[in-house]
Structures are given as structure tokens and as C-alpha cells.
Motif scaffolding. Sequence first.
Motif, PDB file in Angstrom:
ATOM      1  N   SER A  52       0.825  -1.210   0.000  1.00 33.54           N
ATOM      2  CA  SER A  52       0.000   0.000   0.000  1.00 33.54           C
ATOM      3  C   SER A  52       0.857   1.256   0.000  1.00 33.54           C
ATOM      4  N   ALA A  53       1.950   1.252   0.773  1.00 30.30           N
ATOM      5  CA  ALA A  53       2.808   2.438   0.865  1.00 30.30           C
ATOM      6  C   ALA A  53       3.508   2.729  -0.456  1.00 30.30           C
ATOM      7  N   ARG A  54       3.825   1.701  -1.222  1.00 28.41           N
ATOM      8  CA  ARG A  54       4.504   1.907  -2.500  1.00 28.41           C
ATOM      9  C   ARG A  54       3.591   2.486  -3.569  1.00 28.41           C
ATOM     10  N   SER A  55       2.302   2.338  -3.384  1.00 25.23           N
ATOM     11  CA  SER A  55       1.355   2.807  -4.391  1.00 25.23           C
ATOM     12  C   SER A  55       1.234   4.321  -4.354  1.00 25.23           C
TER      13      SER A  55
ATOM     14  N   ARG B 294       5.984   9.867  -0.750  1.00 23.44           N
ATOM     15  CA  ARG B 294       5.835   8.454  -1.118  1.00 23.44           C
ATOM     16  C   ARG B 294       7.082   7.660  -0.736  1.00 23.44           C
ATOM     17  N   SER B 295       8.254   8.253  -0.968  1.00 26.18           N
ATOM     18  CA  SER B 295       9.506   7.571  -0.624  1.00 26.18           C
ATOM     19  C   SER B 295       9.616   7.341   0.881  1.00 26.18           C
ATOM     20  N   ALA B 296       9.300   8.379   1.678  1.00 25.30           N
ATOM     21  CA  ALA B 296       9.374   8.242   3.132  1.00 25.30           C
ATOM     22  C   ALA B 296       8.351   7.228   3.634  1.00 25.30           C
ATOM     23  N   ARG B 297       7.170   7.245   3.038  1.00 20.85           N
ATOM     24  CA  ARG B 297       6.134   6.293   3.437  1.00 20.85           C
ATOM     25  C   ARG B 297       6.564   4.862   3.140  1.00 20.85           C
ATOM     26  N   THR B 298       7.198   4.663   1.994  1.00 19.37           N
ATOM     27  CA  THR B 298       7.663   3.325   1.617  1.00 19.37           C
ATOM     28  C   THR B 298       8.784   2.845   2.533  1.00 19.37           C
ATOM     29  N   LYS B 299       9.739   3.712   2.831  1.00 20.50           N
ATOM     30  CA  LYS B 299      10.840   3.332   3.714  1.00 20.50           C
ATOM     31  C   LYS B 299      10.333   3.013   5.116  1.00 20.50           C
TER      32      LYS B 299
END
Length: 390
Positions: free
Chosen positions: A47-50, A84-89
Motif C-alpha cells: 500500500s505504501a509503494r502505491s 511516497r519515498s518516506a512512506r515506503t521506507k
Amino acid sequence: MFFVTLQQEAPAPPLTIEAAVQEALSNHRRLAAARKDTAAARLALRSARSLSNPEINFAPALDQFNGTTEELLITQPLEINGTRSARTKGAQAQVRAVDASLVTEQREVVASAKTAYVTLWRERELLRLAQTLLATATEVHRLAQKQVALGSRPGVDLAQTGLEVTRAQQQETLARSRVRQAEAALNASLGRLPVAPLPTVSLPQVKMEVPALDVVTAAALETRSELVERSARADVLRQEAALAKAEGRPDVAPQFRSQYVTYQAPKRSDYGFSVAVRLPLIDWGARKNRIQQAETATLAQQDRIEQTRQEIRQEVVQAVARLEGATSVLTSFSEALPQSEKLLKASQLGFAEGKTSVLAVLEAQRTYRATQTQYVEAQAELSLAQTELI
């Protein structure tokens, strides 16, 4: 004439400690919950990568009155500001944390199953010892009765041997109770009903040299999953701060606008595309406080990491000391065991022949009981100490 052959059920095969561990890993509900947590964390990562979902605003006109500048507005944030990058990490760090938590749960379940297994072995061995001593005390009492009846021993000897039988019966009753408690504990660790029958168990003897303390400590600090989990939790907090900072940076979002959709067919001049620029210039303190909160929580997590390192060092020192002590004590029984058994047999033989006093027999029995009990305890202690380091 008909003959019916009754077949006795074959006894259940012994339960090895390896089989017990595998059963515990398969049935333990904490592990099942931890596995579901890892699956949920991976779904959260997907979900975070989307990309963030588009915003669709639809405001149809009321009859011929159109109170909006557009009936349809579609906005798609691109998140080029780093959210998005921070959410994915952050989601990736959460996956590492729950994976490490699963490893920790597995190690705790294995340790619990092994401890319960060794405890049951110890209590069953002590029960067998209590039963043996009860039989011995009963036989000595029988001999005393015979000799008192013949007049070769005073009646006070009979009172002493009778008291020893009573004590042996009490010890046997207590040992049987402890066995039932140990069986319930092992059944619980294996995910069985507490009253489920358990076959015989055998103590695994693992030849293990006492390792160097610095080597074991370094290996534990390098591989223990608690440290991996704590570090991953710290990364999650760092990414929460990074996400709040990214939300304060400008972002762009392509838009599609249409002035009319329902009231009349839009003309070419009524709809079109544009690019909206998001400028988060004003912060009343919410974002700033979120950043400070995450950064402070990260510092607190660093303290927890250092405390965990200290606890691991303590556990390693205690485990090595326990292993050293158990190994040394068990080695010392190489001479004590045969001597105590020889003393008991000699005193019993002398008592049967009327050459040994009842006090000497009772003292030999107590010595044998103490030696055998300490030997069983030492074996269990060594096995538990090995479990802590394996």
C-alpha cells in the motif's frame, strides 16, 4: 469353541525434544499471530509503494443554476516532494521489525518448549527415585518388624523405620503432583490440552564445551533478533519524521476540469487540463510538532536499544556461568554416585543380617536420596544451560 485374542495397544513412541519443539512451532498461537502480523506488514508495504489515490470532486448543477466553477474536478497528486519515498521506507522498516519479532517469538517458544520438556524429565526421574526409596523404606520396615518380633531389635527401631516409610510416602505423593504440573506445562507449550497423555521423554545429552565469553557475547549482539527489531522500530520513527518534513515541501498534481457534465454538453472551452502546485507555506505547528515528536521518540528508541544490548550481555554472562557450574557439578558425580549406591546396599545387607543399626540404614538412605536428587538436578541444569546458549 471360539478363541478371542485380545491385542494390547502398543505404547506410544517416546517424545524426543526435537519432536516437541516442532510441535510447539506448529501449534503455538503466538507464532500464528506473529506470522499474520508479518503478512499484514507486507500488505502495508504494498500500500505504501502505491501512488496516492486521485481526488474526484463531482458537484452537479441544480437545474440551470450552476453554483460551482466546475461540475467535475479530478486531481492526481504525484508526491514528488518525497512523501511516497518516506512512506515506503517506513513500511519497509516495519516489515523488518515484525520479521525480527517473529524470530524472537520463535526463539521464546522453542526455549519454553525445551524448558518444559527438561522439567518434565527431571520430575519424572525424581518420581522414580521417590518410588524406589519408598520400596526400600518399606522393605527395611518389614525387616525391622521381623527382627523386633524375634526380639533381636528394640521396638524403637520399628518406630523409626515406620516414620521413614511415612516420609517416603509423602515424598512420593509430592513428586507425583509435580509430575502432573510438569505434564500440564509441556502440554500447554505444545498446544495440547493440559491433561493430554504424554509418552516417555529422554534428556538429550549434548557435548558442549564452555565457550569463550567474549566470542559468545559478540555473536549474540550481532544476531539477536531483539536488537534487529529495536533498530527497525527506530527506522520507522525516523521515516515518520521524514514524512512530516516531506509534507512541508511543494508538490504538483495534474488536474482535469469540466464546467458542465450534467446540465448541458460541455463545449471545448468548458473543460481542460491543468497542473496544480501545492505550496504548504503555512504551518500552525502541527507538522513541526509531529517532526519533533518523531525525533524525540527516535532518541527514546536508541536508549531502548542500548538497554537491550546490556540485557543481552547480562543473559550471556549468566548462561555461560550456569553452563560452567552445571558442567563442573555433573563431573563431580562420577565418584559420588557409585559410592552412595554401594553404601546403601551395604547398609541394607548389614541390617538384614542384624549387623547394622537402623540409624546407619536411615542415614545411608538419606545420603543416597540426596546424591541421586542432586545428580538429576545437575543433569537438568546442564541441559537448560545448553539450551540458553544453543
